[in-house]
Design a protein around this motif. Structure first.
Motif, PDB file in Angstrom:
ATOM      1  N   GLY A   6      -7.224  11.952   7.911  1.00  0.00           N
ATOM      2  CA  GLY A   6      -7.450  13.393   7.968  1.00  0.00           C
ATOM      3  C   GLY A   6      -6.492  14.217   7.142  1.00  0.00           C
ATOM      4  N   VAL A   7      -5.585  13.581   6.422  1.00  0.00           N
ATOM      5  CA  VAL A   7      -4.572  14.314   5.656  1.00  0.00           C
ATOM      6  C   VAL A   7      -5.214  15.154   4.565  1.00  0.00           C
ATOM      7  CG1 VAL A   7      -2.547  14.087   4.156  1.00  0.00           C
ATOM      8  CG2 VAL A   7      -2.793  12.600   6.158  1.00  0.00           C
ATOM      9  N   LEU A   8      -6.145  14.584   3.842  1.00  0.00           N
ATOM     10  CA  LEU A   8      -6.750  15.298   2.714  1.00  0.00           C
ATOM     11  C   LEU A   8      -7.694  16.408   3.150  1.00  0.00           C
ATOM     12  CD1 LEU A   8      -7.425  12.268   0.348  1.00  0.00           C
ATOM     13  CD2 LEU A   8      -5.442  13.797   0.428  1.00  0.00           C
ATOM     14  N   ASP A   9      -8.074  16.409   4.428  1.00  0.00           N
ATOM     15  CA  ASP A   9      -8.963  17.447   4.970  1.00  0.00           C
ATOM     16  C   ASP A   9      -8.231  18.396   5.907  1.00  0.00           C
ATOM     17  OD1 ASP A   9     -11.225  16.344   3.677  1.00  0.00           O
ATOM     18  OD2 ASP A   9     -11.391  14.848   5.272  1.00  0.00           O
ATOM     19  N   ASP A  10      -6.909  18.229   6.020  1.00  0.00           N
ATOM     20  CA  ASP A  10      -6.115  19.037   6.957  1.00  0.00           C
ATOM     21  C   ASP A  10      -6.664  18.938   8.380  1.00  0.00           C
ATOM     22  OD1 ASP A  10      -4.509  19.931   4.805  1.00  0.00           O
ATOM     23  OD2 ASP A  10      -5.943  21.531   4.378  1.00  0.00           O
ATOM     24  N   ASP A  11      -7.128  17.771   8.731  1.00  0.00           N
ATOM     25  CA  ASP A  11      -7.697  17.517  10.054  1.00  0.00           C
ATOM     26  C   ASP A  11      -6.581  16.990  10.965  1.00  0.00           C
ATOM     27  OD1 ASP A  11      -9.009  16.628  12.321  1.00  0.00           O
ATOM     28  OD2 ASP A  11     -10.653  15.692  11.208  1.00  0.00           O
ATOM     29  N   TYR A  12      -5.907  17.915  11.620  1.00  0.00           N
ATOM     30  CA  TYR A  12      -4.736  17.572  12.422  1.00  0.00           C
ATOM     31  C   TYR A  12      -5.076  16.710  13.631  1.00  0.00           C
ATOM     32  CZ  TYR A  12      -2.554  21.077   9.486  1.00  0.00           C
ATOM     33  OH  TYR A  12      -2.100  21.775   8.403  1.00  0.00           O
ATOM     34  N   ASP A  13      -6.236  16.931  14.239  1.00  0.00           N
ATOM     35  CA  ASP A  13      -6.630  16.117  15.397  1.00  0.00           C
ATOM     36  C   ASP A  13      -6.835  14.658  14.994  1.00  0.00           C
ATOM     37  OD1 ASP A  13      -6.543  18.209  17.233  1.00  0.00           O
ATOM     38  OD2 ASP A  13      -8.644  18.747  16.895  1.00  0.00           O
ATOM     39  N   THR A  14      -7.537  14.448  13.890  1.00  0.00           N
ATOM     40  CA  THR A  14      -7.744  13.081  13.412  1.00  0.00           C
ATOM     41  C   THR A  14      -6.414  12.442  13.060  1.00  0.00           C
ATOM     42  OG1 THR A  14      -9.963  13.557  12.597  1.00  0.00           O
ATOM     43  CG2 THR A  14      -8.825  11.665  11.613  1.00  0.00           C
ATOM     44  N   PHE A  15      -5.563  13.191  12.363  1.00  0.00           N
ATOM     45  CA  PHE A  15      -4.249  12.665  11.983  1.00  0.00           C
ATOM     46  C   PHE A  15      -3.455  12.257  13.220  1.00  0.00           C
ATOM     47  CE2 PHE A  15       0.294  13.233  11.278  1.00  0.00           C
ATOM     48  CZ  PHE A  15       0.495  12.365  10.210  1.00  0.00           C
ATOM     49  N   TYR A  16      -3.422  13.126  14.201  1.00  0.00           N
ATOM     50  CA  TYR A  16      -2.676  12.845  15.435  1.00  0.00           C
ATOM     51  C   TYR A  16      -3.201  11.580  16.112  1.00  0.00           C
ATOM     52  CZ  TYR A  16      -0.877  13.427  20.148  1.00  0.00           C
ATOM     53  OH  TYR A  16      -0.268  13.217  21.352  1.00  0.00           O
ATOM     54  N   ASN A  17      -4.499  11.499  16.276  1.00  0.00           N
ATOM     55  CA  ASN A  17      -5.095  10.355  16.974  1.00  0.00           C
ATOM     56  C   ASN A  17      -4.935   9.049  16.197  1.00  0.00           C
ATOM     57  OD1 ASN A  17      -5.997  11.686  19.328  1.00  0.00           O
ATOM     58  ND2 ASN A  17      -7.684  12.563  18.176  1.00  0.00           N
ATOM     59  N   ARG A  18      -5.143   9.090  14.898  1.00  0.00           N
ATOM     60  CA  ARG A  18      -5.000   7.870  14.087  1.00  0.00           C
ATOM     61  C   ARG A  18      -3.550   7.409  14.049  1.00  0.00           C
ATOM     62  NH1 ARG A  18      -8.884   6.139  10.563  1.00  0.00           N
ATOM     63  NH2 ARG A  18      -7.603   4.273  10.796  1.00  0.00           N
ATOM     64  N   ARG A  19      -2.625   8.352  13.948  1.00  0.00           N
ATOM     65  CA  ARG A  19      -1.206   7.965  13.904  1.00  0.00           C
ATOM     66  C   ARG A  19      -0.760   7.430  15.258  1.00  0.00           C
ATOM     67  NH1 ARG A  19       4.036  10.880  11.997  1.00  0.00           N
ATOM     68  NH2 ARG A  19       5.134   9.076  11.176  1.00  0.00           N
ATOM     69  N   LEU A  20      -1.265   7.997  16.316  1.00  0.00           N
ATOM     70  CA  LEU A  20      -0.967   7.487  17.650  1.00  0.00           C
ATOM     71  C   LEU A  20      -1.458   6.046  17.787  1.00  0.00           C
ATOM     72  CD1 LEU A  20       0.244   8.316  20.374  1.00  0.00           C
ATOM     73  CD2 LEU A  20      -2.023   9.102  21.041  1.00  0.00           C
ATOM     74  N   GLU A  21      -2.634   5.765  17.251  1.00  0.00           N
ATOM     75  CA  GLU A  21      -3.153   4.387  17.249  1.00  0.00           C
ATOM     76  C   GLU A  21      -2.211   3.457  16.487  1.00  0.00           C
ATOM     77  OE1 GLU A  21      -7.055   4.512  15.545  1.00  0.00           O
ATOM     78  OE2 GLU A  21      -7.852   5.763  17.155  1.00  0.00           O
TER      79      GLU A  21
END
Length: 84
Positions: A41-56
């Motif tokens: 989600g970095v390239l789309d500024d999608d903070y929720d996706t970034f948070y969830n993927r990084r948590l994984e």
């Protein structure tokens, strides 16, 4: 990367700039537990996706590094015996 360069820019803006100057950016991101920039989600500024993927990624890394043992079960059993 540092906070002076990032300031208040959106990730999609500053990451493209860093990519121009660092051809090892993906490797650097992996070392910070950040995978593919698009799916994270970095390239789309999608903070929720970034948070969830990084948590994984953190969870996977912890599981890989930790040695899980049954100490809690043993201690609980011993505590009950002491109470009697």
């Amino acid at each position: 990367m540092n906070k002076r360069q990032i300031k208040d820019k959106a990730p999609s803006k500053y990451i493209k700039e860093f990519d121009k100057h660092n051809k090892e950016l993906n490797k650097a991101m992996e070392s910070h537990l950040i995978g593919d920039l698009k799916t994270f989600g970095v390239l789309d500024d999608d903070y929720d996706t970034f948070y969830n993927r990084r948590l994984e990624k953190f969870s996977e890394e912890l599981k890989r590094r930790l040695v899980i043992q049954d100490y809690d079960v043993v201690f609980k059993h011993e505590d009950r015996e002491e109470d009697n």
